[in-house]
Structures are given as C-alpha cells and as structure tokens.
Design a protein around this motif. Structure first.
Motif, short mmCIF file in Angstrom:
data_model
loop_
_atom_site.label_atom_id
_atom_site.label_comp_id
_atom_site.label_asym_id
_atom_site.label_seq_id
_atom_site.Cartn_x
_atom_site.Cartn_y
_atom_site.Cartn_z
N HIS A 76 0.91 -1.05 -0.10
CA HIS A 76 0.00 -0.08 0.12
C HIS A 76 0.85 1.36 -0.02
CE1 HIS A 76 -4.00 -2.12 1.73
NE2 HIS A 76 -3.28 -2.87 1.01
N ALA A 79 -0.73 7.62 2.27
CA ALA A 79 -1.18 9.12 2.43
C ALA A 79 -0.88 9.50 3.56
CB ALA A 79 -2.77 9.01 1.83
N THR A 107 2.28 11.67 -0.21
CA THR A 107 2.16 10.32 -0.82
C THR A 107 3.54 9.59 -0.69
OG1 THR A 107 0.41 10.71 -2.27
CG2 THR A 107 1.69 8.92 -2.74
N SER A 130 -2.40 7.33 8.14
CA SER A 130 -2.30 7.28 6.43
C SER A 130 -3.88 7.70 6.03
CB SER A 130 -2.31 5.75 6.28
OG SER A 130 -2.69 5.72 4.80
N SER A 132 -5.58 7.11 3.75
CA SER A 132 -6.13 6.12 2.98
C SER A 132 -6.89 5.49 4.27
CB SER A 132 -5.11 5.17 2.59
OG SER A 132 -6.01 3.90 2.02
N ASP A 135 -6.78 1.96 5.56
CA ASP A 135 -5.37 1.53 6.33
C ASP A 135 -5.36 2.06 7.84
OD1 ASP A 135 -4.47 0.11 4.23
OD2 ASP A 135 -3.26 1.85 3.49
#
Length: 147
Positions: A76, A79, A107, A130, A132, A135
């Motif tokens: 992964h 972010a 990123t 993160s 994301s 995650d």
C-alpha cells in the motif's frame, strides 16, 4: 530503517525541537498467500503496533516537529497526514533537493520515505494517520499530544 542525513544537514536542523521516526507497515496472514497477493492486510501499523496500543508522542505548543517516515509496505501507498497540521517542509526520500512546502498529505510509495516538518500551533491531540482510511481503520494511526 536506515536514516542517512546530508553532510551539511537540513536547512532547519537548528530549529527542530523534536524528531520522531515512524515506520508504516502491513501485516498479512502468513497462512493465506492470497491476502498478500491481493493487498488485503490484517493490519496496517506504525512502528509495529496498532494505534490503540501506542502511547501518544509528546510535544509542546509552538515546537517544530520533524517526522522521519518510511513506508515499509509491501503493497500500500501511504497517504501520510497529520490532522490539524500543514507541513511547511517535506523532503521526499529525505533529499533536501526534493523539498516541498505547504503540504497537507504526502504520498509515500512502498519502499519510499519522507521527512516532514511542521509547527504545533495549539495544545491538543494531532492524529497522525494514513489518509487512506481503510489503512487507518486497520491501525495506521498514532497521536501527537501537545501540551
């Protein structure tokens, strides 16, 4: 994680009050090779622990914070984001020649790294996540607590 600093240092070395090192990594079920192949980890963590098991990082209001981050992956992208802060300096892969300003999310690819700096503007908790969110929900969260 191996940190290699430039011989001449970073432009803000004399301004940094606290430095923290974070490694984001994914944990996969070793009895299920499909989870690794499909990128469905059981956990995504900072420094090997789920956020609920970590003590907050400590800082003081007004301090300049430096976070050295590596994304160990293996799958992964991170972010990387600190809720409530703007990174006034970001060194991609730790390279002073690759400096960005005014970033909210950085990123970081699997196997990549970054150094981010920001000033804590108020007392309180600053979740480091993160962005994301799948995650983050699996553990990629830690708190920076500023007194």
């Amino acid at each position: 994680m191996i940190i290699v600093k430039p011989k001449s240092g970073y432009p803000t070395d004399n301004q940094v009050d606290r430095t923290f090192t974070l490694i984001q990594s994914e944990w996969y079920d070793e009895s299920n090779s499909n989870s690794l192949q499909n990128g469905t980890p059981q956990a995504v963590v900072f420094n090997g622990k789920d956020f609920s098991m970590q003590k907050p990082l400590a800082a003081r209001n007004g301090e300049r914070i430096r976070l050295e981050i590596v994304n160990a992956g293996p799958n992964h992208f991170s972010a990387f984001h600190v809720i409530g802060a703007v990174f006034d300096r970001v060194y991609l892969n730790g390279n002073p020649a690759d400096m960005l300003h005014g970033q909210q999310t950085v990123t970081i690819p699997p196997g990549g790294s970054a150094i981010v700096e920001f000033v804590v503007k108020e007392k309180g908790d600053y979740p480091i996540i993160s962005h994301s969110l799948m995650d983050m929900q699996k553990g990629a969260k830690i708190i920076l607590h500023a007194e």
